[in-house]
Design an enzyme around this catalytic site. Structure first.
Site, PDB file in Angstrom:
ATOM      1  N   TYR A  21       0.838  -1.224   0.000  1.00  0.00           N
ATOM      2  CA  TYR A  21       0.000   0.000   0.000  1.00  0.00           C
ATOM      3  C   TYR A  21       0.863   1.261   0.000  1.00  0.00           C
ATOM      4  O   TYR A  21       0.748   2.112  -0.893  1.00  0.00           O
ATOM      5  CB  TYR A  21      -0.901  -0.050   1.232  1.00  0.00           C
ATOM      6  CG  TYR A  21      -1.694   1.197   1.529  1.00  0.00           C
ATOM      7  CD1 TYR A  21      -2.396   1.872   0.529  1.00  0.00           C
ATOM      8  CD2 TYR A  21      -1.760   1.690   2.841  1.00  0.00           C
ATOM      9  CE1 TYR A  21      -3.134   3.017   0.835  1.00  0.00           C
ATOM     10  CE2 TYR A  21      -2.497   2.819   3.149  1.00  0.00           C
ATOM     11  CZ  TYR A  21      -3.177   3.478   2.139  1.00  0.00           C
ATOM     12  OH  TYR A  21      -3.906   4.596   2.444  1.00  0.00           O
ATOM     13  N   SER A  68       7.397   4.443  12.497  1.00  0.00           N
ATOM     14  CA  SER A  68       5.978   4.552  12.811  1.00  0.00           C
ATOM     15  C   SER A  68       5.782   5.348  14.095  1.00  0.00           C
ATOM     16  O   SER A  68       6.636   5.330  14.993  1.00  0.00           O
ATOM     17  CB  SER A  68       5.412   3.139  13.014  1.00  0.00           C
ATOM     18  OG  SER A  68       4.184   3.189  13.684  1.00  0.00           O
ATOM     19  N   TYR A  92       6.056  -5.332  17.507  1.00  0.00           N
ATOM     20  CA  TYR A  92       6.113  -4.589  16.241  1.00  0.00           C
ATOM     21  C   TYR A  92       6.746  -3.209  16.460  1.00  0.00           C
ATOM     22  O   TYR A  92       7.683  -2.815  15.763  1.00  0.00           O
ATOM     23  CB  TYR A  92       4.696  -4.443  15.651  1.00  0.00           C
ATOM     24  CG  TYR A  92       4.604  -3.338  14.630  1.00  0.00           C
ATOM     25  CD1 TYR A  92       5.225  -3.458  13.391  1.00  0.00           C
ATOM     26  CD2 TYR A  92       3.907  -2.155  14.901  1.00  0.00           C
ATOM     27  CE1 TYR A  92       5.168  -2.427  12.469  1.00  0.00           C
ATOM     28  CE2 TYR A  92       3.838  -1.126  13.991  1.00  0.00           C
ATOM     29  CZ  TYR A  92       4.468  -1.267  12.765  1.00  0.00           C
ATOM     30  OH  TYR A  92       4.422  -0.247  11.856  1.00  0.00           O
ATOM     31  N   LYS A 109      10.551  -1.345  15.255  1.00  0.00           N
ATOM     32  CA  LYS A 109      10.751  -0.032  14.605  1.00  0.00           C
ATOM     33  C   LYS A 109      11.822   0.761  15.369  1.00  0.00           C
ATOM     34  O   LYS A 109      12.671   1.397  14.760  1.00  0.00           O
ATOM     35  CB  LYS A 109       9.434   0.744  14.543  1.00  0.00           C
ATOM     36  CG  LYS A 109       8.408   0.128  13.601  1.00  0.00           C
ATOM     37  CD  LYS A 109       8.771   0.401  12.156  1.00  0.00           C
ATOM     38  CE  LYS A 109       8.116  -0.549  11.180  1.00  0.00           C
ATOM     39  NZ  LYS A 109       8.593  -0.432   9.810  1.00  0.00           N
TER      40      LYS A 109
HETATM   41  O1  LIG Z   1     -12.538  -2.368  14.301  1.00  0.00           O
HETATM   42  C1  LIG Z   1     -11.928  -1.374  14.741  1.00  0.00           C
HETATM   43  C2  LIG Z   1     -10.642  -1.016  14.305  1.00  0.00           C
HETATM   44  C3  LIG Z   1     -10.050   0.077  14.877  1.00  0.00           C
HETATM   45  N1  LIG Z   1     -10.676   0.794  15.835  1.00  0.00           N
HETATM   46  C4  LIG Z   1     -10.015   1.944  16.437  1.00  0.00           C
HETATM   47  O2  LIG Z   1      -9.596   2.816  15.421  1.00  0.00           O
HETATM   48  C5  LIG Z   1      -8.373   3.455  15.786  1.00  0.00           C
HETATM   49  C6  LIG Z   1      -7.384   3.280  14.697  1.00  0.00           C
HETATM   50  O3  LIG Z   1      -7.019   1.924  14.627  1.00  0.00           O
HETATM   51  P1  LIG Z   1      -6.183   1.306  13.447  1.00  0.00           P
HETATM   52  O4  LIG Z   1      -6.063  -0.156  13.691  1.00  0.00           O
HETATM   53  O5  LIG Z   1      -6.749   1.746  12.147  1.00  0.00           O
HETATM   54  O6  LIG Z   1      -4.774   2.047  13.561  1.00  0.00           O
HETATM   55  P2  LIG Z   1      -3.738   2.088  14.765  1.00  0.00           P
HETATM   56  O7  LIG Z   1      -3.594   3.533  15.143  1.00  0.00           O
HETATM   57  O8  LIG Z   1      -4.103   1.171  15.858  1.00  0.00           O
HETATM   58  O9  LIG Z   1      -2.411   1.521  14.113  1.00  0.00           O
HETATM   59  C7  LIG Z   1      -1.868   2.037  12.900  1.00  0.00           C
HETATM   60  O10 LIG Z   1      -1.026   3.119  13.151  1.00  0.00           O
HETATM   61  C8  LIG Z   1       0.055   2.862  14.024  1.00  0.00           C
HETATM   62  C9  LIG Z   1       0.805   4.148  14.173  1.00  0.00           C
HETATM   63  O11 LIG Z   1      -0.035   5.152  14.638  1.00  0.00           O
HETATM   64  C10 LIG Z   1       0.925   1.725  13.517  1.00  0.00           C
HETATM   65  O12 LIG Z   1       1.731   2.132  12.439  1.00  0.00           O
HETATM   66  C11 LIG Z   1       0.091   0.531  13.096  1.00  0.00           C
HETATM   67  O13 LIG Z   1       0.869  -0.397  12.376  1.00  0.00           O
HETATM   68  C12 LIG Z   1      -1.070   0.925  12.240  1.00  0.00           C
HETATM   69  O14 LIG Z   1      -1.905  -0.185  12.026  1.00  0.00           O
HETATM   70  C13 LIG Z   1      -7.942   2.820  17.100  1.00  0.00           C
HETATM   71  O15 LIG Z   1      -8.289   3.654  18.138  1.00  0.00           O
HETATM   72  C14 LIG Z   1      -8.753   1.538  17.182  1.00  0.00           C
HETATM   73  O16 LIG Z   1      -9.061   1.178  18.483  1.00  0.00           O
HETATM   74  C15 LIG Z   1     -11.929   0.465  16.268  1.00  0.00           C
HETATM   75  O17 LIG Z   1     -12.492   1.100  17.149  1.00  0.00           O
HETATM   76  N2  LIG Z   1     -12.533  -0.618  15.698  1.00  0.00           N
END
Ligand SMILES: O=c1ccn([C@@H]2O[C@H](COP(=O)(O)OP(=O)(O)O[C@H]3O[C@H](CO)[C@H](O)[C@H](O)[C@H]3O)[C@@H](O)[C@H]2O)c(=O)[nH]1
Length: 472
Positions: A90, A221, A245, A249
């Protein structure tokens, strides 16, 4: 002053001794060598000769000074070969798009397709070709093609083969994106994460050194900050990742920084700490295509709206965080803004760059946040996607997800000041472009039977095919 590469310069107005004096200069030391060679070949009455390469964005100007002749030559700067690891993924595909769009780079992609498909590279090259001007030169056309290698970074022999194809000094720099990236999974199979992320990075750096390739932009990250004490987060925040993970990094950043400190005259490196990339190229030709059920919020919402994920409602992981609406806040930035950050970082690795001037020691290493500096809560994202897709999302608040932190919002001031980086695109644009990609590719790259055309698995770099050339 920038020193650029030249192949052969014919020195007009000088005798035959001058012809081809200047050739194959790729690095500063090679330029020094050819300058010495030119000095030595001067007729004795011409005592001084200096060769200067002035790096411009698209031209190199070589000026040869002698007491008798001042000859100036301009020639298009050769394409800089940049190797992108994880090029088919991506982020990688959008970074390659941005590199090709400048027509200054020749992209080499290395990917093991663990979580990606080479079809993305075919699409990227199609976009690059369609962006070429009508009077595109052969060099421009070459810049729109990708040398794509299926190789595994944990296997030194596979990586070495790629570098051998271009020889010592043949690759200008590396953008190292390839990594495993699922936070939850990393807690279950940490060894796989350390081997694939840290081990592979060390292997890559060792082989880069063997081939005199000592410029690297590293994909880090925001996760390196763990639960940050200050929001927005400056780069000076202590690093304290909570998942394996995130720790990989930090380890990779550390390895690269140590290398830059150990060999300050040789290495230059920048780590880019990504916040939350979102969206897709506005054409809908390339985008995020996660394998299986998306774990990340935005692709999950897109899959729900298109009907690939049939859950009746979104599980929102907690609304008891210390944030305005109680749900987690993240700093989402458009993937093309993020990609642009890589271009700026590559430019900052060039000899004339000033970004290392204020490094604490001699080592030329720095880390930058790439974010918008604007936090958005989960509920705000759901709302934005509702507007973009017209899908009536239902959601339910459930318990917190392990490893989530309340707020990851960047302080992007350093990247703006030193790299000229600014993530301009709005959340609306991110959601619009994500939805455009998803509606045009409901099954991701898998749905497109035609894109297999144009991939050539070959042992030679056949650029005459006008296609992505897969080499292995
Ligand atoms: O089904 C879901 C999925 C996500 N969330 C919430 O949405 C937010 C964003 O979640 P993501 O999984 O989209 O992204 P993250 O911030 O957890 O993680 C992403 O960003 C990080 C850096 O900020 C890392 O790089 C990681 O690998 C990347 O997946 C979080 O608060 C999560 O709790 C929900 O409520 N429900």
């Amino acid at each position: 002053m920038g020193w650029s590469r030249a192949r052969t310069i014919q020195v007009a107005g000088a005798g035959p001794d001058w012809t081809n004096t200047v050739r194959k200069g790729r690095t500063r030391s090679e330029f020094d060598a050819v300058t010495a060679e030119a000095d030595a070949s001067l007729p004795s009455d011409k005592t001084q000769c200096a060769l200067q390469g002035l790096g411009g964005s698209s031209l190199s100007i070589f000026v040869l000074y002698t007491p008798y002749h001042i000859s100036e030559y301009t020639m298009p700067e050769s394409l800089r070969r940049v190797l992108v690891t994880g090029g088919a993924g991506y982020i990688g595909s959008h970074v390659i798009y941005s590199l090709q769009d400048t027509r200054r780079y020749k992209v080499i992609s290395v990917d093991n397709h663990h979580n990606s498909t080479p079809k993305s590279l075919v699409r990227v090259a199609e976009l690059a070709r369609s962006n070429l001007p009508a009077d595109a030169s052969e060099q421009d056309k070459d810049s729109a093609e990708i040398d794509a290698f299926a190789a595994d970074l944990t296997k030194p022999e596979e990586v070495r083969k790629v570098f051998e194809r271009y020889g010592k000094g043949g690759i200008w720099g590396v953008v190292h994106i390839a990594a495993y990236k699922a936070v939850g999974e990393s807690t279950e199979i940490p060894l796989t994460y350390y081997a694939n992320n840290v081990g592979a990075t060390i292997t890559l750096l060792q082989i880069m050194a063997e081939f005199d390739c000592t410029r690297i932009v590293y994909s880090s990250s925001a996760t390196v900050y763990g639960t940050p004490p200050i929001i927005p987060i400056p780069e000076t925040t202590r690093l304290e990742a909570q998942s394996p993970y995130g720790k990989t990094k930090i380890m990779c950043e550390t390895v690269i920084e140590d290398l830059c400190n150990a060999e300050p005259k040789t290495w230059r490196a920048l780590s880019l700490r990504y916040f939350n990339p979102a969206g897709a190229h506005p054409s809908g030709q390339i985008g995020e295509d996660p394998r299986g059920r998306p774990g990340n919020l935005l692709p999950l919402l897109a899959h729900m709206a298109i009907g690939r994920v049939k859950d009746p409602k979104l599980n929102v992981f907690g609304n008891d965080y210390p944030t305005p609406d109680g749900t987690c806040v993240r700093d989402y930035l458009h993937v093309l803004d993020l990609a642009k950050g890589h271009l700026l970082a590559l430019d900052a690795l060039a000899p004339q760059s000033k970004v290392f001037d204020n490094c604490p020691g001699e080592g030329r290493y720095k880390a930058y946040n790439l974010g918008k500096g604007k936090g958005m809560s989960v509920l705000q994202i759901v709302d934005a996607m509702r507007k973009a897709t017209a899908y009536d999302y239902k959601y339910e608040i459930i318990g917190r997800r392990k490893g989530d932190v309340p707020d990851l919002t960047a302080d992007p001031a350093l990247a703006e000041r030193e790299l000229g980086f600014k993530a301009q695109q709005t959340l609306e644009t991110m959601c619009r472009d994500l939805w455009n990609w998803q509606t045009k590719n409901p099954n991701g790259y898998d749905g497109d039977g035609s894109v297999g055309f144009g991939i050539f698995w070959s042992n030679t770099a056949d650029r005459s095919t006008g296609s992505v050339v897969m080499l292995r």
